[in-house]
Each structure stands twice: as structure tokens, then as C-alpha cells.
Design a protein around this motif. Structure first.
Motif, PDB file in Angstrom:
ATOM      1  N   LYS A   1      -5.206   9.384   5.615  1.00 53.79           N
ATOM      2  CA  LYS A   1      -3.670   9.254   4.928  1.00 53.79           C
ATOM      3  C   LYS A   1      -3.794   7.137   4.475  1.00 53.79           C
ATOM      4  CE  LYS A   1       0.981  10.100   6.793  1.00 53.79           C
ATOM      5  NZ  LYS A   1       1.468   8.115   6.275  1.00 53.79           N
ATOM      6  N   CYS A   2      -4.704   6.843   5.688  1.00 51.51           N
ATOM      7  CA  CYS A   2      -4.045   5.386   5.416  1.00 51.51           C
ATOM      8  C   CYS A   2      -4.846   4.832   3.867  1.00 51.51           C
ATOM      9  CB  CYS A   2      -4.681   4.444   6.740  1.00 51.51           C
ATOM     10  SG  CYS A   2      -4.146   5.147   8.083  1.00 51.51           S
ATOM     11  N   GLN A   3      -6.079   5.591   3.774  1.00 57.39           N
ATOM     12  CA  GLN A   3      -6.968   4.995   3.064  1.00 57.39           C
ATOM     13  C   GLN A   3      -5.731   5.192   1.333  1.00 57.39           C
ATOM     14  OE1 GLN A   3      -7.717   6.518  -0.048  1.00 57.39           O
ATOM     15  NE2 GLN A   3      -9.490   4.559  -1.287  1.00 57.39           N
ATOM     16  N   ALA A   4      -4.928   6.369   1.781  1.00 58.20           N
ATOM     17  CA  ALA A   4      -4.525   6.532   0.910  1.00 58.20           C
ATOM     18  C   ALA A   4      -2.898   5.663   0.311  1.00 58.20           C
ATOM     19  CB  ALA A   4      -4.017   8.299   0.489  1.00 58.20           C
ATOM     20  N   ASP A   5      -2.436   5.903   1.678  1.00 53.35           N
ATOM     21  CA  ASP A   5      -1.104   4.759   1.815  1.00 53.35           C
ATOM     22  C   ASP A   5      -1.492   3.004   1.297  1.00 53.35           C
ATOM     23  OD1 ASP A   5       0.313   6.606   2.393  1.00 53.35           O
ATOM     24  OD2 ASP A   5       0.611   6.166   4.785  1.00 53.35           O
ATOM     25  N   LEU A   6      -2.536   2.917   1.784  1.00 48.66           N
ATOM     26  CA  LEU A   6      -3.557   1.488   1.472  1.00 48.66           C
ATOM     27  C   LEU A   6      -3.141   1.631  -0.608  1.00 48.66           C
ATOM     28  CD1 LEU A   6      -5.300   0.790   3.156  1.00 48.66           C
ATOM     29  CD2 LEU A   6      -3.670  -0.723   3.017  1.00 48.66           C
ATOM     30  N   GLU A   7      -3.620   2.650  -1.567  1.00 49.73           N
ATOM     31  CA  GLU A   7      -3.598   2.737  -2.874  1.00 49.73           C
ATOM     32  C   GLU A   7      -2.190   2.594  -3.113  1.00 49.73           C
ATOM     33  OE1 GLU A   7      -6.241   2.670  -5.068  1.00 49.73           O
ATOM     34  OE2 GLU A   7      -7.931   3.101  -3.702  1.00 49.73           O
TER      35      GLU A   7
ATOM     36  N   LEU B   1      -0.789   0.310  -5.054  1.00 50.24           N
ATOM     37  CA  LEU B   1       0.231   0.612  -6.889  1.00 50.24           C
ATOM     38  C   LEU B   1       1.601   0.420  -7.344  1.00 50.24           C
ATOM     39  CD1 LEU B   1      -1.252   3.871  -7.812  1.00 50.24           C
ATOM     40  CD2 LEU B   1      -2.205   2.071  -8.763  1.00 50.24           C
ATOM     41  N   ALA B   2       2.291  -0.196  -5.805  1.00 48.42           N
ATOM     42  CA  ALA B   2       3.854  -0.299  -5.603  1.00 48.42           C
ATOM     43  C   ALA B   2       4.001  -1.287  -5.646  1.00 48.42           C
ATOM     44  CB  ALA B   2       4.664   0.951  -4.969  1.00 48.42           C
ATOM     45  N   THR B   3       3.221  -2.189  -5.895  1.00 46.91           N
ATOM     46  CA  THR B   3       3.928  -4.146  -4.893  1.00 46.91           C
ATOM     47  C   THR B   3       3.816  -4.643  -6.574  1.00 46.91           C
ATOM     48  OG1 THR B   3       3.435  -6.082  -4.316  1.00 46.91           O
ATOM     49  CG2 THR B   3       1.268  -4.419  -4.240  1.00 46.91           C
ATOM     50  N   ASP B   4       4.853  -5.712  -6.904  1.00 45.16           N
ATOM     51  CA  ASP B   4       4.456  -6.182  -8.609  1.00 45.16           C
ATOM     52  C   ASP B   4       3.329  -8.382  -7.529  1.00 45.16           C
ATOM     53  OD1 ASP B   4       5.365  -4.796 -10.055  1.00 45.16           O
ATOM     54  OD2 ASP B   4       7.309  -5.502  -9.316  1.00 45.16           O
ATOM     55  N   ASN B   5       3.516  -8.235  -6.834  1.00 47.53           N
ATOM     56  CA  ASN B   5       3.252  -9.013  -5.636  1.00 47.53           C
ATOM     57  C   ASN B   5       1.421  -9.314  -6.467  1.00 47.53           C
ATOM     58  OD1 ASN B   5       1.650 -10.933  -4.599  1.00 47.53           O
ATOM     59  ND2 ASN B   5       3.559 -11.713  -3.477  1.00 47.53           N
ATOM     60  N   GLN B   6       0.728  -9.349  -7.170  1.00 44.38           N
ATOM     61  CA  GLN B   6      -0.868 -10.002  -7.591  1.00 44.38           C
ATOM     62  C   GLN B   6      -2.043  -9.922  -6.442  1.00 44.38           C
ATOM     63  OE1 GLN B   6      -2.024  -8.652 -10.105  1.00 44.38           O
ATOM     64  NE2 GLN B   6      -0.242  -8.236 -10.640  1.00 44.38           N
ATOM     65  N   ASN B   7      -0.839 -11.203  -5.566  1.00 42.36           N
ATOM     66  CA  ASN B   7      -1.798 -11.417  -4.160  1.00 42.36           C
ATOM     67  C   ASN B   7      -1.568 -10.251  -3.017  1.00 42.36           C
ATOM     68  OD1 ASN B   7      -3.292 -12.325  -1.984  1.00 42.36           O
ATOM     69  ND2 ASN B   7      -1.562 -13.520  -1.358  1.00 42.36           N
TER      70      ASN B   7
ATOM     71  N   LYS C   1      -1.436  -7.075  -4.663  1.00 42.84           N
ATOM     72  CA  LYS C   1      -1.965  -5.550  -4.443  1.00 42.84           C
ATOM     73  C   LYS C   1      -3.428  -6.274  -4.436  1.00 42.84           C
ATOM     74  CE  LYS C   1      -0.527  -4.875  -8.290  1.00 42.84           C
ATOM     75  NZ  LYS C   1      -0.399  -2.667  -8.337  1.00 42.84           N
ATOM     76  N   GLN C   2      -3.733  -7.476  -4.536  1.00 42.29           N
ATOM     77  CA  GLN C   2      -5.615  -7.491  -3.645  1.00 42.29           C
ATOM     78  C   GLN C   2      -5.849  -7.120  -3.107  1.00 42.29           C
ATOM     79  OE1 GLN C   2      -6.235 -11.611  -5.411  1.00 42.29           O
ATOM     80  NE2 GLN C   2      -6.053 -10.569  -7.864  1.00 42.29           N
ATOM     81  N   ARG C   3      -4.943  -7.530  -1.751  1.00 41.04           N
ATOM     82  CA  ARG C   3      -5.471  -6.996  -0.674  1.00 41.04           C
ATOM     83  C   ARG C   3      -5.595  -5.916  -0.492  1.00 41.04           C
ATOM     84  NH1 ARG C   3      -5.634 -11.579   3.361  1.00 41.04           N
ATOM     85  NH2 ARG C   3      -4.322 -13.858   2.680  1.00 41.04           N
ATOM     86  N   TYR C   4      -4.218  -4.648  -0.491  1.00 40.32           N
ATOM     87  CA  TYR C   4      -4.387  -3.698  -0.061  1.00 40.32           C
ATOM     88  C   TYR C   4      -4.640  -3.002  -1.413  1.00 40.32           C
ATOM     89  CZ  TYR C   4       0.593  -3.585   1.142  1.00 40.32           C
ATOM     90  OH  TYR C   4       2.053  -3.826   1.243  1.00 40.32           O
ATOM     91  N   GLN C   5      -5.867  -3.194  -2.051  1.00 35.57           N
ATOM     92  CA  GLN C   5      -7.258  -2.552  -3.006  1.00 35.57           C
ATOM     93  C   GLN C   5      -7.935  -3.058  -2.041  1.00 35.57           C
ATOM     94  OE1 GLN C   5      -6.630  -4.462  -6.978  1.00 35.57           O
ATOM     95  NE2 GLN C   5      -5.578  -2.767  -7.428  1.00 35.57           N
ATOM     96  N   LEU C   6      -8.494  -4.614  -1.593  1.00 36.72           N
ATOM     97  CA  LEU C   6      -9.794  -5.025  -0.777  1.00 36.72           C
ATOM     98  C   LEU C   6      -9.802  -3.430   0.402  1.00 36.72           C
ATOM     99  CD1 LEU C   6     -11.806  -6.855  -0.034  1.00 36.72           C
ATOM    100  CD2 LEU C   6     -10.823  -8.298   0.664  1.00 36.72           C
ATOM    101  N   ASN C   7      -8.119  -3.735   1.342  1.00 34.16           N
ATOM    102  CA  ASN C   7      -8.523  -3.089   2.243  1.00 34.16           C
ATOM    103  C   ASN C   7      -9.022  -1.506   2.246  1.00 34.16           C
ATOM    104  OD1 ASN C   7      -7.887  -5.095   4.625  1.00 34.16           O
ATOM    105  ND2 ASN C   7      -5.766  -5.513   3.731  1.00 34.16           N
ATOM    106  N   SER C   8      -8.116  -1.136   1.321  1.00 32.55           N
ATOM    107  CA  SER C   8      -8.104   0.595   0.725  1.00 32.55           C
ATOM    108  C   SER C   8      -9.544   0.894   0.759  1.00 32.55           C
ATOM    109  CB  SER C   8      -7.531   0.732  -0.905  1.00 32.55           C
ATOM    110  OG  SER C   8      -8.031   1.814  -1.247  1.00 32.55           O
TER     111      SER C   8
END
Length: 285
Positions: free
Chosen positions: A245-251, A255-261, A263-270
Motif C-alpha cells: 500500500k505504501c508503494q502504491a501511495d508513493l506512485e 502522478l498527482a504532483t506537478d512539482n518535478q522535484n 515527483k522524482q523523490r516519490y518515484q525514487l522512494n517508490s
């Protein structure tokens, strides 16, 4: 002394001696008998029966006869451990019944086995078609060892390329409403842990007929009262579900944020969370 009292005393005496003899000869004597051990068992039983019921026989002679039939099998077993040829002579050799998928008819005749006997032995091994067998061996004990053909063998985790965690044998930590300290210690657990786990299940130790714990610390219990339902352990499935669930929430956050920085952090943590899930899944499934 009345005969009935003498018979009771003789029987008890010979029973104790027979028990000790069997114990000294080892568990092999009562599990898988070869020809020599089979004969020894019959003779020892006959000696006990004769000298238990015949009050006119000399009990000392019976004990001496049992001593001989103890020493002979013991000596034979000792020599068998040292000599392969002697072991083959006393215990017999294995006989191949099926090799490379073909039935060895001459070996069947040699051992006095009919086709029906072979099929019955195969069915004992859950094999109902002789064509499914790659190799079959008649052991000296009379058991048939069967190797199915590769396509008929069940799939294993190794065949599927799956990596599984090592598991130790479960320990019985409660029996008849009493905690067993040694099995708890084998799992590096204590009575405080046990009381905590029983409190989670809302169960008192006096009501537990049997409880076992595995190497992961998961407790399963069986109660005296069969009408009471006990929940199954859920810690590991819940942990794995929470991580997914945590991994899906990070994804979703990525997708929900427009801030590229961000977005990259969320994707990295995912990705890190997915890597952790992949590593820990064999231990939690």
C-alpha cells in the motif's frame, strides 16, 4: 507359590528383559526389518511366550536363550556396519524393477513379484501408470522406491526460479494446557512472549490443548473447546499488504504532483519500497 502368580512374575520379568533387548538393538529393529532381524524377533517372542506360560521350564534357561538371541543380532549388526559385503549377505541388496522407464521382467521373477504386485507397490507411491516411472528400486526392507519421470514430478521453487527463506521445524510450546520451556528456548522465546501472544488471541493457557510456534514467531493454537474459533496469524500478511500500500501511495503521489522535484523523490522512494518488497516477500508469503 501358586502357578498363576508364578506366570505373572515370569511374564513381567521376561517382558522387561525383552523391552531392554529391543531397546539395545536399536529402533531399526522395530521399524524396518531385514530377514535376519525378522527371524530374531520371532524367536525372541517365542522364547518369552514359552517360558512365561510353562511353569516347569527353567526361567534361567529362558534368560540365557534371550541373551544369545540378543548377542547374535547385535554382533551381526556391528559387523554389518564395518563390512559392505557382509551387510549385503545379511540384509540383502536392492533390486531394480524399472530402469529408464522400462520394466525389468527378469528382476521381477527373481524376487517372486508378479505384475500385479508391482502395480500395487506403485500405487502405494501414488503412481497409477507404470509408464510415468523413470526408475524403481525394491529395497531390502520390501519397500519400493520410485522416481517419476521428469515431466511427472511436481514443480519446486527451484524449478520456478523462486528464492525461498529457510525454515526451521515448528516447536510445540504448549501441550495439555502447560507451557514447555525447552521448545520456547529453542526459538529464543520466553513465557512473557507467550503470554503476550495468548492475550492477543484472548485465550488463557489452561484452555489450550496444543500450541505451536514457527521460527518466525507465529503462534497457532488448538483449544479444548472445539466450538471456539481462534483467529489465524495475520502479522506477516498485514505487513506485506502495508508495504504494498505504501508503494502504491508513493506512485499515486508521484502522478498527482506537478512539482518535478517532488515527483522524482516519490518515484525514487517508490522504487526503493518495491526493492524492499521484493527482498522481503519470500519471508512474508
Amino acid at each position: 507359590m501358586p502357578n498363576w502368580i508364578e506366570i505373572i512374575l515370569r511374564s513381567l520379568t521376561l517382558l522387561v528383559i525383552l523391552f531392554l533387548v529391543t531397546k539395545w538393538l536399536g529402533r531399526k529393529q522395530i521399524s524396518q526389518l531385514n530377514v535376519f532381524e525378522y527371524i530374531s524377533g520371532i524367536v525372541l517372542g517365542g522364547i518369552v511366550a514359552i517360558h512365561s506360560l510353562d511353569v516347569n521350564s527353567n526361567l534361567i534357561y529362558g534368560i540365557l536363550a534371550m541373551a544369545v538371541w540378543f548377542l547374535v543380532p547385535y554382533t551381526v549388526e556391528f559387523i554389518s556396519l564395518k563390512s559392505k559385503s557382509f551387510r549385503n549377505f545379511t540384509e540383502g541388496k536392492s533390486t531394480v524393477f524399472i530402469q529408464d522407464g522400462k520394466i525389468m521382467e527378469d528382476n521381477l521373477k527373481k524376487e517372486g513379484y508378479s505384475t500385479d504386485d508391482l502395480l500395487e507397490k506403485l500405487r502405494d507411491n501414488n503412481v497409477f501408470k507404470a509408464a510415468d516411472v523413470e526408475f524403481a528400486l525394491l529395497e531390502p526392507t520390501g519397500n519400493l522406491s520410485v522416481l517419476p519421470k521428469r515431466e511427472n514430478q511436481p514443480l519446486t521453487a527451484k524449478d520456478l526460479g523462486l528464492k525461498l527463506s529457510t525454515k526451521k521445524e515448528p516447536q510445540t510450546i504448549i501441550m495439555d494446557g502447560k507451557a514447555l520451556l525447552e521448545p520456547l528456548a529453542n526459538l529464543s522465546l520466553n513465557t512473557n512472549w507467550l503470554e503476550t501472544e495468548l492475550d492477543k488471541l484472548n485465550v488463557s493457557i489452561e484452555n489450550v490443548f496444543l500450541a505451536q510456534a514457527d521460527s518466525d514467531g507465529q503462534l497457532t493454537v488448538d483449544l479444548y473447546d472445539d466450538k471456539i474459533a481462534v483467529p489465524t496469524p495475520t502479522e506477516k500478511p498485514l505487513l506485506l499488504a502495508t508495504m504494498k500500500k505504501c508503494q502504491a501511495d508513493l506512485e499515486l503521489f508521484a502522478l498527482a504532483t506537478d512539482n518535478q522535484n517532488s515527483k522524482q523523490r516519490y518515484q525514487l522512494n517508490s522504487q526503493k519500497m518495491q526493492h524492499a518488497i521484493n527482498k522481503i516477500s519470500p519471508y512474508l508469503d
